[in-house]
Scaffold this motif. Structure first.
Motif, PDB file in Angstrom:
ATOM      1  N   ALA A   1       0.916  -1.188  -0.087  1.00 38.06           N
ATOM      2  CA  ALA A   1       0.052   0.006   0.026  1.00 38.06           C
ATOM      3  C   ALA A   1       0.872   1.271   0.032  1.00 38.06           C
ATOM      4  N   GLN A   2       2.098   1.354   0.731  1.00 33.26           N
ATOM      5  CA  GLN A   2       2.800   2.363   0.716  1.00 33.26           C
ATOM      6  C   GLN A   2       3.374   3.019  -0.484  1.00 33.26           C
ATOM      7  N   PHE A   3       3.448   1.950  -1.423  1.00 37.70           N
ATOM      8  CA  PHE A   3       4.013   2.397  -2.811  1.00 37.70           C
ATOM      9  C   PHE A   3       2.927   3.073  -3.793  1.00 37.70           C
ATOM     10  N   LEU A   4       1.549   3.028  -3.250  1.00 39.31           N
ATOM     11  CA  LEU A   4       0.607   3.209  -4.301  1.00 39.31           C
ATOM     12  C   LEU A   4      -0.038   4.659  -3.654  1.00 39.31           C
ATOM     13  N   SER A   5      -0.452   5.441  -4.485  1.00 35.35           N
ATOM     14  CA  SER A   5      -1.288   6.801  -4.226  1.00 35.35           C
ATOM     15  C   SER A   5      -2.575   6.380  -3.700  1.00 35.35           C
ATOM     16  N   GLU A   6      -3.408   7.353  -2.909  1.00 33.18           N
ATOM     17  CA  GLU A   6      -4.591   7.069  -2.373  1.00 33.18           C
ATOM     18  C   GLU A   6      -5.687   6.866  -3.705  1.00 33.18           C
ATOM     19  N   GLU A   7      -5.660   7.779  -4.796  1.00 33.62           N
ATOM     20  CA  GLU A   7      -6.126   7.758  -5.800  1.00 33.62           C
ATOM     21  C   GLU A   7      -6.305   6.168  -6.551  1.00 33.62           C
ATOM     22  N   GLU A   8      -4.842   5.736  -6.659  1.00 32.33           N
ATOM     23  CA  GLU A   8      -4.694   4.240  -7.238  1.00 32.33           C
ATOM     24  C   GLU A   8      -5.315   3.156  -6.379  1.00 32.33           C
ATOM     25  N   GLN A   9      -5.205   3.398  -5.110  1.00 28.55           N
ATOM     26  CA  GLN A   9      -5.888   2.173  -4.305  1.00 28.55           C
ATOM     27  C   GLN A   9      -7.214   2.338  -4.439  1.00 28.55           C
ATOM     28  N   ILE A  10      -7.823   3.630  -4.478  1.00 26.12           N
ATOM     29  CA  ILE A  10      -9.471   3.569  -4.654  1.00 26.12           C
ATOM     30  C   ILE A  10      -9.971   2.946  -6.006  1.00 26.12           C
ATOM     31  N   HIS A  11      -9.111   3.607  -6.976  1.00 26.85           N
ATOM     32  CA  HIS A  11      -9.342   3.076  -8.535  1.00 26.85           C
ATOM     33  C   HIS A  11      -9.256   1.298  -8.540  1.00 26.85           C
ATOM     34  N   THR A  12      -8.390   0.796  -7.882  1.00 28.61           N
ATOM     35  CA  THR A  12      -7.840  -0.633  -7.971  1.00 28.61           C
ATOM     36  C   THR A  12      -9.200  -1.203  -7.171  1.00 28.61           C
ATOM     37  N   ILE A  13      -9.254  -0.760  -5.916  1.00 26.42           N
ATOM     38  CA  ILE A  13     -10.483  -1.451  -5.373  1.00 26.42           C
ATOM     39  C   ILE A  13     -11.742  -1.450  -6.182  1.00 26.42           C
ATOM     40  N   LYS A  14     -12.020  -0.284  -6.677  1.00 27.08           N
ATOM     41  CA  LYS A  14     -13.308   0.103  -7.545  1.00 27.08           C
ATOM     42  C   LYS A  14     -13.268  -1.121  -8.567  1.00 27.08           C
ATOM     43  N   LEU A  15     -12.105  -1.456  -9.229  1.00 26.33           N
ATOM     44  CA  LEU A  15     -12.232  -2.364 -10.536  1.00 26.33           C
ATOM     45  C   LEU A  15     -12.095  -3.776  -9.832  1.00 26.33           C
ATOM     46  N   MET A  16     -11.549  -4.052  -8.768  1.00 21.29           N
ATOM     47  CA  MET A  16     -11.926  -5.396  -7.969  1.00 21.29           C
ATOM     48  C   MET A  16     -13.260  -5.663  -7.803  1.00 21.29           C
ATOM     49  N   GLU A  17     -14.000  -4.500  -7.340  1.00 21.29           N
ATOM     50  CA  GLU A  17     -15.354  -4.718  -6.865  1.00 21.29           C
ATOM     51  C   GLU A  17     -16.213  -5.060  -8.148  1.00 21.29           C
ATOM     52  N   GLU A  18     -15.771  -4.452  -9.033  1.00 20.25           N
ATOM     53  CA  GLU A  18     -16.646  -4.613 -10.531  1.00 20.25           C
ATOM     54  C   GLU A  18     -16.474  -6.040 -10.824  1.00 20.25           C
ATOM     55  N   LEU A  19     -15.096  -6.652 -10.773  1.00 17.80           N
ATOM     56  CA  LEU A  19     -14.862  -7.920 -11.216  1.00 17.80           C
ATOM     57  C   LEU A  19     -15.522  -8.833 -10.195  1.00 17.80           C
ATOM     58  N   LYS A  20     -15.594  -8.776  -8.774  1.00 20.78           N
ATOM     59  CA  LYS A  20     -16.132  -9.541  -7.997  1.00 20.78           C
ATOM     60  C   LYS A  20     -17.632  -9.506  -8.365  1.00 20.78           C
ATOM     61  N   SER A  21     -18.416  -8.308  -8.693  1.00 19.04           N
ATOM     62  CA  SER A  21     -19.795  -8.186  -8.767  1.00 19.04           C
ATOM     63  C   SER A  21     -20.405  -9.162  -9.883  1.00 19.04           C
ATOM     64  N   ILE A  22     -19.407  -9.296 -10.909  1.00 14.06           N
ATOM     65  CA  ILE A  22     -19.781  -9.899 -12.572  1.00 14.06           C
ATOM     66  C   ILE A  22     -19.353 -11.512 -12.241  1.00 14.06           C
ATOM     67  N   LEU A  23     -18.594 -11.921 -11.270  1.00 14.83           N
ATOM     68  CA  LEU A  23     -18.303 -13.255 -11.208  1.00 14.83           C
ATOM     69  C   LEU A  23     -19.350 -14.353 -11.146  1.00 14.83           C
ATOM     70  N   PRO A  24     -20.393 -14.015 -10.393  1.00 14.61           N
ATOM     71  CA  PRO A  24     -21.375 -15.133 -10.192  1.00 14.61           C
ATOM     72  C   PRO A  24     -22.227 -15.089 -11.488  1.00 14.61           C
TER      73      PRO A  24
END
Length: 619
Positions: free
Chosen positions: A556-579
């Motif tokens: 986490a220390q190597f990523l900006s807050e914006e990068e972390q937020i966008h990564t989590i958003k992309l992860m949520e999108e992937l998680k929601s479409i999996l089922p």
């Protein structure tokens, strides 16, 4: 449903059915059968020619595919949606082909991991299995049109060096095309059969099969005894062939024209036009001393001696492979009884003369080198159909044997129709950090999901050392003896932990049940493969989420807050479409997450390297 007559001794059909032989090639594919005069014959449907270019054009609007000659024109007009050399991708991961990415004009998805490659066309994802199935479907349609009868069974050839994964991918492609693949045969074995070698059980010979196709080269040393083909050694290069001759000519023309790399980048279609002109020049120079042409102001002339000078290093490379194969077989050139030439590129005089000089005897090229493998496959099909009583056909296993993998999929280790006794194996790993046990479930059957197959055994491999996911290496080996007894062994290579079980695969199955399982596998092929692809995409998505989650937690220390937020958003999108998502939707989300996070991984790697190198001088 029509009842199909199956010979259970061989796992093949009774002789009234036509079984075709298919040469699924990197550059061209073709299909052959045994004609009424009992001779192998290649199929030339409606005058379209014997060779079907292994090229697919996918219409980005409606997803429709054109295969063969008609697709070839699109290489120039629409290179990004035109797939060629798909055989190079079968059963391979991105890591296997990343150095050759520039060779392809279409997008190969870089998952930066060990999963099998995928081709992306607009918002659709295709596996090499699906693409190869399109070529096989075209061959099937041509055969049916020419023979005026349904064609449902085939023998398909593969290079001798193809591994289990590549052979299984070829089988799966056949199944998806609506073909029951009775046997996967090595191309050199097929070529030998076409020349009549091995048809006489009394004959004992050692032969070399020199196969230089459009995209691949291999040399196989075979020993033929009592009608049995034994591969003593094989060598070659999966990225060496006539394409390289073409490329040498193109590079010569470009260098002479003075065009910069940047200029060429802007004219992707020029490269394809040059590729076709180079192929034309190569063929022309087999019979002429000079070739003259031009493409949009680029001088495309070349003479025979310049051409031979350009390709000599590549031809020498094939001779090095021959030398290595002989060394592996413990033989000298004089121990070889005959040299069979296979593949269109062997028509080049320099190739023929060089091989002849190397082995110290004339090469055998009396049959058309483009057709010889398909002709041999048709003979093999005829043997399986039971029409050649004089040829020894070893016992085979009637149904495939394999293990359950993530998502309830069947991973075949010994395909049906494998000669017995036989052994085969595959390597697996853990899916979760610290996993110490692995459940191994053994199944028999032809369907893609284990729930549709028959369970034979189950055991636990215990005591795997606790390691991060993906690090343990577990070899699962199947040994099937002549009595049909199957021994399954699992070994964790780092620790030596071992476990095995013995099962009788055919116990309790009647002939009718075996026949029904075979029929079901063909009739459900399309649905099964579609289901398998969704499950594989889902499994890949879960692994991606697991990896991304772990990465963010540790770095986490190597990523900006914006990068972390966008990564989590992309992860949520992937998680929601999996089922419920489709294969393409899931892969699209994986692709988006992968593309966005790749620079972070590189950044962390750079930091780790600079820390490791701190205070050290590089000499």
């Amino acid at each position: 449903m029509a009842k199909i007559s199956i010979n259970l001794a061989t796992g093949s059909l009774q002789k009234e059915d036509i079984i075709v032989g298919i040469d699924l090639g990197t550059t061209n594919s073709l299909v052959a059968f045994i004609n009424p005069e009992n001779h192998p014959q290649v199929i030339n449907d409606a005058g379209k020619g014997v060779l079907v270019p292994s090229i697919i054009h996918l219409n980005p609007q409606n997803g429709e595919s054109i295969v063969g000659n008609d697709a070839k024109a699109h290489l120039i007009e629409d290179p990004e949606h035109t797939i060629f050399s798909v055989k190079r991708l079968l059963g391979r991961s991105y890591k296997d082909i990343e150095h050759y990415q520039n060779f392809f004009s279409y997008k190969i998805v870089d998952d930066d991991n060990e999963t099998l490659v995928k081709v992306k066309i607009e918002d659709k994802y295709y596996s090499p299995i699906e693409l190869s199935a399109m070529i096989l479907k075209e061959l099937k349609a041509r055969a049916e049109h020419a023979l005026k009868t349904p064609v449902n069974r085939a023998v398909i050839t593969v290079p001798a060096y193809f591994n289990d994964s590549q052979r299984q991918a070829t089988r799966d492609a056949g199944k998806l095309a609506g073909l029951d693949v009775l046997r996967i045969v090595n191309e050199p074995t097929s070529a030998s059969l076409a020349y009549g070698i091995g048809l006489n059980p009394e004959e004992e010979r050692t032969i070399a099969v020199y196969d230089l196709g459009g995209g691949t080269f291999d040399i196989s040393i075979l020993k033929i005894q009592n009608g049995i083909f034994e591969v003593l050694a094989t060598n070659g290069d999966t990225f060496l062939g006539g394409d390289d001759f073409d490329r040498a000519i193109i590079e010569f023309w470009i260098k002479r024209s003075g065009l910069t790399a940047e200029e060429l980048k802007q004219y992707k279609e020029i490269r394809q036009v040059l590729r076709l002109k180079a192929e034309e020049a190569k063929k022309h120079l087999s019979f002429n001393e000079q070739y003259n042409n031009d493409v949009q102001g680029i001088d495309c002339s070349i003479d025979k001696s310049t051409f031979e000078e350009l390709i000599k290093p590549k031809v020498d490379q094939t001779l090095s492979c021959c030398k290595n194969a002989l060394a592996d077989a413990g033989l000298k050139p004089e121990n070889i009884d005959s040299i069979i030439m296979v593949g269109g590129s062997t028509r080049t005089p320099l190739v023929k003369n060089s091989v002849s000089t190397f082995f110290g005897k004339s090469v055998n090229d009396s049959l058309n080198p483009d057709e010889v493998v398909a002709l041999g496959a048709a003979i093999q099909a005829d043997i399986l159909a039971g029409n050649r009583k004089d040829i020894l056909l070893l016992d085979v296993t009637p149904l495939s044997l394999g293990v359950e993998t993530m998502g309830g999929l069947m991973d075949v280790i010994i395909p049906r129709n494998s000669k017995v006794p036989t052994k085969a194996g595959r390597q697996y790993t853990t899916a979760v950090d610290g996993q110490v046990n692995m459940k191994i479930s053994v199944y028999q059957g032809e369907r893609d999901l284990v729930k549709d197959n028959r369970k034979l055994a189950e055991f636990d491999l215990k005591g795997i050392p606790a390691m991060p996911a993906g690090l343990p290496k577990v070899d699962i080996n199947f040994l099937l003896n002549a009595d049909g007894i199957l021994t399954v062994q699992a070994v964790e290579l780092r620790s030596g932990v071992k476990q095995q079980v013995e099962v009788k695969p055919t116990y309790g199955l009647t002939d009718a049940e075996v026949e029904q399982m075979l029929l079901d596998s063909v009739s459900h092929a399309k649905d099964d493969v579609a289901q398998r692809m969704v499950i594989e995409a889902r499994t890949e998505g879960e692994q991606m989420l697991y990896t991304a989650e772990r990465f963010i937690k540790n770095n986490a220390q190597f990523l900006s807050e914006e990068e972390q937020i966008h990564t989590i958003k992309l992860m949520e999108e992937l998680k929601s479409i999996l089922p419920e998502g489709s294969k393409d939707e899931i892969l699209s989300k994986i692709d988006a997450l992968n593309e966005y996070t790749r620079p972070f991984a590189e950044r962390v790697m750079d930091v780790a390297i600079s820390k490791a190198m701190k205070g050290k001088s590089i000499e």
